[in-house]
Design a protein around this motif. Structure first.
Motif, mmCIF file in Angstrom:
data_model
loop_
_atom_site.group_PDB
_atom_site.id
_atom_site.type_symbol
_atom_site.label_atom_id
_atom_site.label_comp_id
_atom_site.label_asym_id
_atom_site.label_seq_id
_atom_site.Cartn_x
_atom_site.Cartn_y
_atom_site.Cartn_z
ATOM 1 N N SER A 248 15.022 -16.816 24.072
ATOM 2 C CA SER A 248 16.249 -17.022 24.622
ATOM 3 C C SER A 248 16.334 -18.368 25.547
ATOM 4 O O SER A 248 15.454 -18.727 26.268
ATOM 5 C CB SER A 248 16.731 -16.034 25.717
ATOM 6 O OG SER A 248 17.684 -16.232 26.612
ATOM 7 N N PRO A 249 17.592 -19.210 25.252
ATOM 8 C CA PRO A 249 17.667 -20.526 25.885
ATOM 9 C C PRO A 249 17.889 -20.080 27.270
ATOM 10 O O PRO A 249 17.889 -21.047 28.229
ATOM 11 C CB PRO A 249 18.797 -21.172 25.283
ATOM 12 C CG PRO A 249 19.455 -19.999 24.637
ATOM 13 C CD PRO A 249 18.689 -18.999 24.314
ATOM 14 N N ASP A 250 18.477 -19.060 27.690
ATOM 15 C CA ASP A 250 18.670 -18.777 28.897
ATOM 16 C C ASP A 250 17.573 -18.031 29.889
ATOM 17 O O ASP A 250 17.837 -18.230 31.175
ATOM 18 C CB ASP A 250 20.038 -18.186 29.190
ATOM 19 C CG ASP A 250 21.118 -18.763 28.348
ATOM 20 O OD1 ASP A 250 21.147 -19.992 28.321
ATOM 21 O OD2 ASP A 250 21.719 -17.913 27.600
ATOM 22 N N PHE A 251 16.812 -17.532 29.373
ATOM 23 C CA PHE A 251 15.795 -16.654 30.025
ATOM 24 C C PHE A 251 14.447 -16.710 29.199
ATOM 25 O O PHE A 251 14.412 -15.787 28.251
ATOM 26 C CB PHE A 251 16.360 -15.213 30.259
ATOM 27 C CG PHE A 251 15.449 -14.398 31.289
ATOM 28 C CD1 PHE A 251 15.262 -14.496 32.418
ATOM 29 C CD2 PHE A 251 14.793 -13.209 30.634
ATOM 30 C CE1 PHE A 251 14.420 -13.833 33.170
ATOM 31 C CE2 PHE A 251 14.229 -12.372 31.260
ATOM 32 C CZ PHE A 251 13.722 -12.713 32.797
ATOM 33 N N GLU A 252 13.651 -17.481 29.433
ATOM 34 C CA GLU A 252 12.403 -17.854 28.754
ATOM 35 C C GLU A 252 11.733 -16.661 28.223
ATOM 36 O O GLU A 252 11.163 -16.565 27.259
ATOM 37 C CB GLU A 252 11.591 -18.691 29.567
ATOM 38 C CG GLU A 252 10.456 -19.264 28.794
ATOM 39 C CD GLU A 252 9.567 -20.454 29.307
ATOM 40 O OE1 GLU A 252 8.364 -20.146 29.481
ATOM 41 O OE2 GLU A 252 10.402 -21.273 29.772
ATOM 42 N N PRO A 253 11.343 -15.532 29.156
ATOM 43 C CA PRO A 253 10.664 -14.336 28.517
ATOM 44 C C PRO A 253 11.316 -13.352 27.653
ATOM 45 O O PRO A 253 10.714 -12.710 27.107
ATOM 46 C CB PRO A 253 10.470 -13.484 29.927
ATOM 47 C CG PRO A 253 10.926 -14.394 31.135
ATOM 48 C CD PRO A 253 11.572 -15.447 30.561
ATOM 49 N N ALA A 254 12.812 -13.651 27.504
ATOM 50 C CA ALA A 254 13.506 -12.756 26.619
ATOM 51 C C ALA A 254 13.443 -13.471 25.071
ATOM 52 O O ALA A 254 13.388 -14.547 24.858
ATOM 53 C CB ALA A 254 14.906 -12.691 27.186
ATOM 54 N N THR A 255 13.522 -12.225 24.186
ATOM 55 C CA THR A 255 13.848 -12.815 22.843
ATOM 56 C C THR A 255 15.321 -12.325 22.223
ATOM 57 O O THR A 255 15.858 -11.170 22.924
ATOM 58 C CB THR A 255 12.654 -11.926 22.011
ATOM 59 O OG1 THR A 255 11.554 -12.343 22.379
ATOM 60 C CG2 THR A 255 13.012 -12.381 20.509
ATOM 61 N N VAL A 256 15.775 -13.293 21.834
ATOM 62 C CA VAL A 256 17.353 -12.981 21.418
ATOM 63 C C VAL A 256 17.546 -13.044 19.713
ATOM 64 O O VAL A 256 16.677 -13.465 19.173
ATOM 65 C CB VAL A 256 18.286 -13.811 22.230
ATOM 66 C CG1 VAL A 256 18.077 -13.455 23.370
ATOM 67 C CG2 VAL A 256 18.049 -15.327 21.779
ATOM 68 N N PRO A 257 18.515 -12.464 19.317
ATOM 69 C CA PRO A 257 18.783 -12.301 17.757
ATOM 70 C C PRO A 257 18.922 -14.038 17.626
ATOM 71 O O PRO A 257 19.719 -14.858 18.204
ATOM 72 C CB PRO A 257 20.128 -11.634 17.513
ATOM 73 C CG PRO A 257 20.182 -10.611 18.713
ATOM 74 C CD PRO A 257 19.418 -11.311 20.018
ATOM 75 N N GLY A 258 18.510 -14.346 16.433
ATOM 76 C CA GLY A 258 18.769 -15.508 15.691
ATOM 77 C C GLY A 258 19.397 -15.499 14.403
ATOM 78 O O GLY A 258 20.300 -14.698 14.557
ATOM 79 N N GLN A 259 19.121 -16.106 13.345
ATOM 80 C CA GLN A 259 19.684 -16.012 12.220
ATOM 81 C C GLN A 259 19.590 -14.726 11.578
ATOM 82 O O GLN A 259 18.636 -13.973 11.623
ATOM 83 C CB GLN A 259 18.804 -17.112 11.195
ATOM 84 C CG GLN A 259 19.584 -17.073 9.825
ATOM 85 C CD GLN A 259 20.867 -17.975 9.880
ATOM 86 O OE1 GLN A 259 21.100 -18.636 10.607
ATOM 87 N NE2 GLN A 259 21.725 -17.569 9.061
ATOM 88 N N PRO A 260 20.774 -14.135 11.197
ATOM 89 C CA PRO A 260 20.839 -12.774 10.281
ATOM 90 C C PRO A 260 20.024 -12.993 9.208
ATOM 91 O O PRO A 260 20.043 -13.962 8.402
ATOM 92 C CB PRO A 260 22.358 -12.275 10.085
ATOM 93 C CG PRO A 260 22.810 -13.760 10.700
ATOM 94 C CD PRO A 260 22.180 -14.710 11.486
ATOM 95 N N THR A 261 19.137 -11.819 8.939
ATOM 96 C CA THR A 261 18.278 -12.109 7.633
ATOM 97 C C THR A 261 18.944 -10.805 6.568
ATOM 98 O O THR A 261 19.165 -11.387 5.679
ATOM 99 C CB THR A 261 16.992 -11.707 8.101
ATOM 100 O OG1 THR A 261 16.824 -10.161 8.574
ATOM 101 C CG2 THR A 261 16.307 -12.672 8.831
#
Length: 169
Positions: free
Chosen positions: A99-112
């Protein structure tokens, strides 16, 4: 540490729900049917209820959210198995990114992929009553990949009507 991990998982689940909600109004072009099974991406699926989030480790490194049509939700909530004909499950998969807003978080990137399971015990009798579809950019992937769907489900979750997903409380 456990509280941080639990909070992190809850945040990721909330982010996945947000991504699905934000894309609910997006128009989904009609897909070509999947090879072997003839499954297509169902209309309106992005407005369906979330059944569960999941994380796929390396090598795929994906965040996933599994959605169900009303028939699927009713069956899961009432623990009905086998699932009734007309049940549809959709898995949305995204590359994980920080996440660019909250470093410990993982967010969805490119759909696969968008992966679809459709229950029709007559049409798909030879595959436990389920038809499968895998789509990239709205188009089905090749037949070789579709040949692996049922074998994987049969080897691991035959006793749960071939469904990996469990309802997330």
């Amino acid at each position: 540490m456990r509280k941080i991990r639990t909070a992190h998982l809850a945040l990721n689940a909330a982010l996945l729900v947000s991504v699905v909600a934000n894309h609910a109004s997006a128009e989904t072009p009609k897909s070509a049917p999947s090879p072997i099974y003839g499954v297509t991406i169902p209309d309106g699926y992005r407005k369906w209820q979330m059944i569960a989030p999941s994380v796929e480790a390396a090598p795929l490194d994906e965040l996933r959210v599994i959605l169900g049509n009303p028939k699927a939700i009713e069956a899961i909530e009432s623990s009905t198995q086998p699932y009734p004909d007309g049940t549809i499950l959709v898995k949305l998969a995204y590359k994980r990114k920080q996440s660019p807003d909250f470093e410990p978080a993982t967010v969805p990137g490119q759909p696969t992929t968008v992966q679809v399971m459709v229950k029709d015990s007559h049409r798909y009798a030879s595959t436990g009553g389920w038809g499968f579809g895998r789509f990239v950019n709205g188009q089905p992937v090749d037949e070789a990949q579709h040949q692996t769907c049922f074998a994987c489900h049969a080897a691991r979750v035959k006793d749960r009507d071939y469904v990996f997903t469990r309802f997330a409380p």
